[in-house]
Write a protein that holds these residues in place. Structure first.
Motif, mmCIF file in Angstrom:
data_model
loop_
_atom_site.group_PDB
_atom_site.id
_atom_site.type_symbol
_atom_site.label_atom_id
_atom_site.label_comp_id
_atom_site.label_asym_id
_atom_site.label_seq_id
_atom_site.Cartn_x
_atom_site.Cartn_y
_atom_site.Cartn_z
ATOM 1 N N ASP A 36 0.893 -1.357 -0.137
ATOM 2 C CA ASP A 36 0.236 0.072 -0.170
ATOM 3 C C ASP A 36 0.669 1.519 -0.131
ATOM 4 O O ASP A 36 1.611 1.535 0.521
ATOM 5 C CB ASP A 36 -0.935 -0.087 1.217
ATOM 6 C CG ASP A 36 -2.271 -1.245 0.847
ATOM 7 O OD1 ASP A 36 -2.896 -1.485 0.218
ATOM 8 O OD2 ASP A 36 -2.223 -1.913 1.907
ATOM 9 N N VAL A 84 -2.833 1.003 -5.632
ATOM 10 C CA VAL A 84 -3.531 -0.395 -5.316
ATOM 11 C C VAL A 84 -2.750 -2.314 -5.319
ATOM 12 O O VAL A 84 -1.842 -1.871 -6.927
ATOM 13 C CB VAL A 84 -4.427 -1.482 -5.455
ATOM 14 C CG1 VAL A 84 -5.218 -0.539 -4.500
ATOM 15 C CG2 VAL A 84 -5.100 -1.335 -6.496
ATOM 16 N N ALA A 152 -9.291 -3.277 -3.461
ATOM 17 C CA ALA A 152 -9.436 -1.698 -3.291
ATOM 18 C C ALA A 152 -10.753 -1.176 -3.621
ATOM 19 O O ALA A 152 -11.094 0.153 -3.075
ATOM 20 C CB ALA A 152 -8.541 -1.018 -4.148
ATOM 21 N N ASP A 180 -8.868 0.595 6.207
ATOM 22 C CA ASP A 180 -8.879 2.032 5.427
ATOM 23 C C ASP A 180 -9.723 3.562 6.798
ATOM 24 O O ASP A 180 -10.298 3.307 6.550
ATOM 25 C CB ASP A 180 -10.385 1.701 4.313
ATOM 26 C CG ASP A 180 -9.853 3.212 3.460
ATOM 27 O OD1 ASP A 180 -9.458 4.522 3.752
ATOM 28 O OD2 ASP A 180 -11.097 3.839 2.580
#
Length: 475
Positions: A36, A84, A152, A180
């Motif tokens: 990430d 991603v 993602a 997230d």
């Protein structure tokens, strides 16, 4: 493992990518994103800068095409925050040598946003001149890279679906379920750091343990055999890993969570410890760079604490204390005792209410993790049905945020602690002292008996000394 890592380091430092990096040439590069993006801050124009781990597919430099599966670190601005794991991109920039100790062979300062690779395009060799000696002609950038569907996209859809929640829940729920944290409020993030609950905003071993435990209970409720239930649970955990993105940190969390749950449910300390050693060796073999990861170290120490200390500490509780309550205290305490010296080395402060906060939020973590995970695949398939688990999980996430803010606002929530080796040593002594103090508090009868026994021995010792002195004086 040391020999394996040294061999890999030699191949990395002496390989063709390292040679190109040493020349500091401008290159056109085709890479696979393997982690990430991490925000580095802003540049002089106020735009965000990102660092992205990647694996080289090929490099066009100085009229040559180099193919090498070597790790590099990409740094760039526009577009690099949206890439991603698993995405292939092409970019141009200057490749520089990595700093000593880095696991990557080089650092690429990207001069362009991420572009779509054109490897599928076949050149028209009949009507066009031969351009094989021009890397730019063979590998032109075709436009901005597409963000692939998959983990993602699911994360973005889930975050959007949770936006109707009020207050802290809207930002905290996606963090606790999928990792997230883009919508997490800064003040809440600070409160969670102060109270030692930031591990809740990442896909950790605790998440994976809850998913596994819930699946095992569900399978057993259908009267499935223990082996079949274990296979079902592992299959569900694999689906969860694929859903949130199978990067290194998630795979590590899944392995450690499975071992932690095994240690708590089986009660066989030796077998769980063997599984932990095997898992650590296997993960380091697959990715030796985990040896320099603080997150990996904390995961291993937390799991080791649960394996070695959680059940003994829980067994110290009086008979009138429910077993679930004893475990709710013992598990975070065992993990914190082993992790605290490392945490103090990173951030020299003492979180006074960390244990109390983790115990207080524990009842709300399970609904957030399990119901939130159920809601993630429902959002794109049956959005109307996802409202109910999102609402319940959001309410629980709001309670977690409220508890973290409450304890962070108490006097002395964050106290200074010595830095460096002195801080590590004193925190290690504090952890040992905490275990002894917990044992003393939970065994008052044995403590009184021990004190009386020591008192009797001390009386006898004083009497013997007094008698010896009298004999000498009489002589």
């Amino acid at each position: 493992m040391a020999a394996h890592a040294a061999m890999q380091a030699g191949q990395r430092d002496d390989g063709p990518v390292a040679d190109v990096a040493a020349a500091r040439d401008s290159v056109v590069i085709h890479v696979l994103i393997v982690g990430d993006p991490r925000e580095l801050g802003t540049d002089s124009r106020g735009s965000g800068r990102w660092a992205v781990p990647a694996e080289v597919i090929d490099i066009a430099a100085d009229g040559m095409l180099i193919r090498s599966a070597t790790r590099i670190l990409l740094t760039g601005g526009e577009g690099w925050g949206q890439v991603v794991t698993g995405q292939e991109v092409r970019t141009a920039g200057k490749l520089k040598p990595a700093k000593p100790g880095q696991v990557e062979a080089g650092v690429l300062v990207a001069a362009t946003p991420p572009m779509r690779p054109d490897s599928q395009r076949k050149p028209d060799t009949q009507n066009k001149p031969d351009t094989q000696n021009k890397p730019e002609a063979r590998h032109p950038t075709q436009g901005p890279a597409d963000i692939p569907h998959g983990p993602a996209q699911l994360k973005r859809q889930f975050s959007s679906a949770a936006e109707w929640l009020q207050g802290d829940a809207a930002g905290l729920l996606p963090g606790m379920v999928t990792g997230d944290t883009a919508g997490l409020d800064e003040s809440l993030e600070t409160a969670m750091k102060t109270t030692g609950t930031t591990h809740l905003t990442a896909v950790s071993g605790a998440n994976c343990s809850l998913i596994l435990g819930g699946l095992v209970l569900l399978a057993r409720s259908f009267r499935l055999a223990r082996g079949v239930a274990a296979i079902v649970a592992l299959g569900g955990l694999a689906a969860f890993v694929m859903m949130v993105g199978p990067d290194a940190s998630v795979l590590r969390a899944a392995v450690m969570g499975a071992i932690g749950l095994t240690a708590l449910s089986s009660g066989r300390q030796g077998r769980s410890l063997g599984f932990l050693c095997l898992a650590v060796t296997g993960l380091l073999t697959l990715d030796p760079s985990l040896g320099t990861s603080v997150g990996f170290l904390l995961s291993v120490l937390a799991t080791l604490g649960i394996v070695l200390l959680a059940r003994p500490i829980a067994s110290w509780a009086p008979s009138w204390v429910p077993s679930w309550l004893a475990s709710a205290v013992a598990v975070p305490l065992a993990a914190q005792l082993l992790c605290s010296p490392v945490i103090v080395a990173l951030q020299p402060q003492f979180s006074s209410y960390s244990l109390l906060t983790n115990i207080a939020v524990a009842p709300f973590v399970a609904p957030v993790t399990i119901l939130g995970t159920i809601a993630v695949p429902l959002v794109p398939l049956l959005p109307w049905l996802a409202i109910v688990p999102i609402a319940v999980a959001g309410a629980s996430a709001g309670m977690v945020a409220a508890i973290a803010r409450f304890f962070a606002g108490l006097p002395g929530a964050s106290l200074p602690w010595p830095e460096g080796p002195a801080g590590i040593a004193t925190m290690s002594l504090w952890s040992v002292g905490t275990v002894l103090l917990v044992w003393l508090v939970l065994h008052p009868t044995r403590v009184v008996s021990a004190v009386l026994w020591l008192h009797g021995r001390l009386v006898l010792l004083i009497a013997a000394g007094e008698s010896s002195l009298r004999r000498r004086w009489t002589r």
